[in-house]
Every structure is written in C-alpha cells, then in structure tokens.
Scaffold this motif. Structure first.
Motif, PDB file in Angstrom:
ATOM      1  N   VAL A 166       0.840  -1.206   0.000  1.00 57.08           N
ATOM      2  CA  VAL A 166       0.000   0.000   0.000  1.00 57.08           C
ATOM      3  C   VAL A 166       0.870   1.249   0.000  1.00 57.08           C
ATOM      4  O   VAL A 166       0.590   2.222  -0.726  1.00 57.08           O
ATOM      5  CB  VAL A 166      -0.958  -0.004   1.206  1.00 57.08           C
ATOM      6  N   SER A 167       1.925   1.255   0.807  1.00 52.36           N
ATOM      7  CA  SER A 167       2.809   2.423   0.868  1.00 52.36           C
ATOM      8  C   SER A 167       3.455   2.694  -0.485  1.00 52.36           C
ATOM      9  O   SER A 167       3.530   3.846  -0.932  1.00 52.36           O
ATOM     10  CB  SER A 167       3.889   2.198   1.934  1.00 52.36           C
ATOM     11  N   ALA A 168       3.919   1.623  -1.140  1.00 56.02           N
ATOM     12  CA  ALA A 168       4.523   1.790  -2.462  1.00 56.02           C
ATOM     13  C   ALA A 168       3.498   2.304  -3.467  1.00 56.02           C
ATOM     14  O   ALA A 168       3.805   3.142  -4.326  1.00 56.02           O
ATOM     15  CB  ALA A 168       5.120   0.469  -2.938  1.00 56.02           C
ATOM     16  N   LEU A 222      11.865  -1.736  -1.748  1.00 56.59           N
ATOM     17  CA  LEU A 222      11.525  -2.353  -0.469  1.00 56.59           C
ATOM     18  C   LEU A 222      10.470  -3.440  -0.603  1.00 56.59           C
ATOM     19  O   LEU A 222      10.259  -4.220   0.329  1.00 56.59           O
ATOM     20  CB  LEU A 222      11.055  -1.285   0.528  1.00 56.59           C
ATOM     21  N   LEU A 223       9.825  -3.528  -1.765  1.00 59.15           N
ATOM     22  CA  LEU A 223       8.885  -4.620  -1.995  1.00 59.15           C
ATOM     23  C   LEU A 223       9.602  -5.959  -2.076  1.00 59.15           C
ATOM     24  O   LEU A 223       8.953  -7.017  -2.096  1.00 59.15           O
ATOM     25  CB  LEU A 223       8.078  -4.374  -3.274  1.00 59.15           C
ATOM     26  N   LEU A 258       0.054   1.196 -12.005  1.00 57.36           N
ATOM     27  CA  LEU A 258       0.909   0.445 -11.086  1.00 57.36           C
ATOM     28  C   LEU A 258       0.580   0.812  -9.640  1.00 57.36           C
ATOM     29  O   LEU A 258       0.501  -0.057  -8.769  1.00 57.36           O
ATOM     30  CB  LEU A 258       2.379   0.714 -11.387  1.00 57.36           C
ATOM     31  N   GLY A 259       0.380   2.108  -9.384  1.00 57.38           N
ATOM     32  CA  GLY A 259       0.021   2.547  -8.042  1.00 57.38           C
ATOM     33  C   GLY A 259      -1.294   1.955  -7.577  1.00 57.38           C
ATOM     34  O   GLY A 259      -1.414   1.481  -6.438  1.00 57.38           O
ATOM     35  N   VAL A 260      -2.299   1.966  -8.448  1.00 53.10           N
ATOM     36  CA  VAL A 260      -3.607   1.407  -8.104  1.00 53.10           C
ATOM     37  C   VAL A 260      -3.488  -0.085  -7.814  1.00 53.10           C
ATOM     38  O   VAL A 260      -4.057  -0.606  -6.838  1.00 53.10           O
ATOM     39  CB  VAL A 260      -4.615   1.659  -9.240  1.00 53.10           C
ATOM     40  N   PHE A 261      -2.743  -0.787  -8.668  1.00 52.52           N
ATOM     41  CA  PHE A 261      -2.569  -2.230  -8.480  1.00 52.52           C
ATOM     42  C   PHE A 261      -1.911  -2.534  -7.136  1.00 52.52           C
ATOM     43  O   PHE A 261      -2.343  -3.441  -6.412  1.00 52.52           O
ATOM     44  CB  PHE A 261      -1.719  -2.804  -9.614  1.00 52.52           C
ATOM     45  N   LEU A 262      -0.886  -1.786  -6.778  1.00 51.72           N
ATOM     46  CA  LEU A 262      -0.185  -2.029  -5.520  1.00 51.72           C
ATOM     47  C   LEU A 262      -1.088  -1.757  -4.316  1.00 51.72           C
ATOM     48  O   LEU A 262      -1.070  -2.502  -3.328  1.00 51.72           O
ATOM     49  CB  LEU A 262       1.080  -1.172  -5.443  1.00 51.72           C
ATOM     50  N   ILE A 263      -1.883  -0.692  -4.397  1.00 53.19           N
ATOM     51  CA  ILE A 263      -2.801  -0.377  -3.292  1.00 53.19           C
ATOM     52  C   ILE A 263      -3.838  -1.477  -3.125  1.00 53.19           C
ATOM     53  O   ILE A 263      -4.115  -1.936  -2.001  1.00 53.19           O
ATOM     54  CB  ILE A 263      -3.484   0.981  -3.542  1.00 53.19           C
TER      55      ILE A 263
END
Length: 277
Positions: A166-168, A222-223, A258-263
C-alpha cells in the motif's frame, strides 16, 4: 583461414561494435559497466542455485563466497546481508540509469566532459545506492531479529507485506515521486540544470542523479521484503518496471495503474486473512 573461423571473427567484432554503440566513444567503460551488472546477476543466481551449509570452516575462494551469500542472516550477520543488497542494487538499479549515463556520454564529445568524468559520474550514482544498501541491510537484520522476515528475506507478516504494498502504491501518486520521475525521464534537462564542471562536479552530479533515482525507486525496492530479497524473478520484474517508468512515454502510462494495483494488492493482503472462510 576457414570460413567458419572468419564468421566467428566477424560475429565477435559485431558484438564489440554493438557494445561500443551503447556508449559511443566509450567502449571500454561500456564493457566494464555491463560486465559488472552481469557479474552481479550471476552471483545472485549462484546464491539461489547452491544453498550453503552451516559452517564456514574449510571453505575458501568461491566456496567461501557461496557460503556467505547463501546462508541466513542469523548465520552470517550484517556484513553478508549488506553484500547481498549491494549486489541487488547494482544488478537492478544500474541498468535503469543507463539512459542517463548515455546522455552524459554524449556531452563528452564536447569540451564539457570526458571519459574520466563519465566514470566519476557513475561512481557518484552508485555511491548513493551503496548508502541505500547500508540502510536496507540494517532493516533486514532488524526485521529478521523480530521474526518478521524469514531466512529468504520474505515477510512473515501479512500486515507488513500489505503495508509495504500500500505504501509503495500511494507513493506512486506523491509529489516527490513525480518530481524525481520527471528528472529521470529528462536526463539532458537534468544535467543542463544542475551542471558542475570537472571531475569533482561530475561526482556531485552523480550523487544528485543517484538521489533522484532513489526518490523514484526506494518504495519499489523495499517490496523485495514481500516476495523475498532473493527472488530473482521479482527482482527482474522490478528492474523492468523501474526502467520503463523512466521512459517518458511509457512511464506516463504505467505509473498510475501500477500505483492502483499495488494499493489494491496490499489491501487484499491485509484484509483477506480476516475474512470468514
């Protein structure tokens, strides 16, 4: 001379010329750069392919390196974890900055820079990621001591894994990420804006370039704790994504998705264990 020998000779020459074209006028530097990157990937692969034993006694040379690189943090300690992160950052981050290095190489055809200053620039860039490796190794050792990552550097806590994801994802939409990404996507504008002459100036410029790259990629790096710091497939995927992000046309397309997918992935990882079966 036999025909097959001539063909082999021409093939090798073609490969050398192709490598030289990557950094026009700096074939030796290009060879050293890609040799270092490929060596880092090779060592990381070897670390996975040959698990270590439990004793360092009687080991030397390659055997000692394999033992150090393939055992757990609990067995080998901070130094080996730091070495692993150095190899990871060299293997993953140096290729993502190659377009910037090539842009600077174009400037060496003028009086503004030369081959030595190009090498110094790369050294400055890598110095930043060396510092990141110091911090990342400390974090991994600390997490391992708390039982939050396993011997492969993989998170044992779904909350930690979800929080990292989520942070990423949120960081993809931050102003700092956007500013750093813009600089990475326009290396010529970056160099002209922050130009400093001489080798000392080149080193400072390399440090600034490394800092900008760190600002782009630290959260994605960090992932590694989610999938495991020794998961080569995830490392390769992350390297490709971070490289594509720094290409202006492609980066503009993939950054937000990419941001949406990670969240979404992080939220799922956190919530799923609490749902009734």
């Amino acid at each position: 001379m036999p025909a097959n020998t001539r063909l082999k000779g021409r093939s090798w020459e073609d490969e050398v010329r192709a490598l030289a074209r990557l950094l026009p006028g700096h074939g030796v530097l290009a060879l050293l750069f890609f040799t270092a990157v490929l060596t880092a990937w090779s060592i990381l692969f070897t670390m996975q392919a040959f698990p270590g034993g439990t004793s360092f006694a009687g080991r030397s040379g390659v055997g000692a390196l394999l033992w150090l690189c393939s055992n757990t943090v609990a067995v080998t300690g901070y130094g080996t974890t730091f070495l692993m992160w150095v190899l990871m950052t060299l293997a993953m981050m140096a290729p993502t900055a190659f377009p910037a290095f090539r842009t600077y190489a174009d400037l060496t055809h003028t009086a503004a820079a030369n081959s030595l200053s190009l090498a110094v620039l790369v050294a400055g860039y890598l110095s930043v990621w060396l510092g990141f490796s110091v911090a990342a190794a400390f974090v991994q050792v600390r997490l391992a001591s708390l039982g939050l990552v396993d011997p492969l550097g993989r998170s044992t806590s779904h909350v930690l894994s979800g929080a990292l994801l989520v942070s990423a994802g949120l960081y993809q939409f931050s102003a700092l990420k956007a500013a750093c990404l813009k600089a990475c996507q326009s290396p010529m504008a970056f160099f002209l804006t922050h130009w400093q002459p001489g080798n000392r100036g080149a080193y400072r410029l390399g440090l600034r370039l490394g800092a900008v790259c760190l600002g782009c990629c630290w959260a994605l790096m960090l992932l590694a704790f989610v999938a495991g710091t020794m998961n080569l497939a995830i490392m390769a995927l992350a390297m490709v994504l971070m490289t594509l992000e720094k290409l202006p046309d492609i980066g503009a397309i993939i950054n937000a998705p990419l941001g949406v997918f990670l969240i979404l992935a992080g939220t799922t990882v956190i919530v799923l264990p609490f749902l009734p079966n």
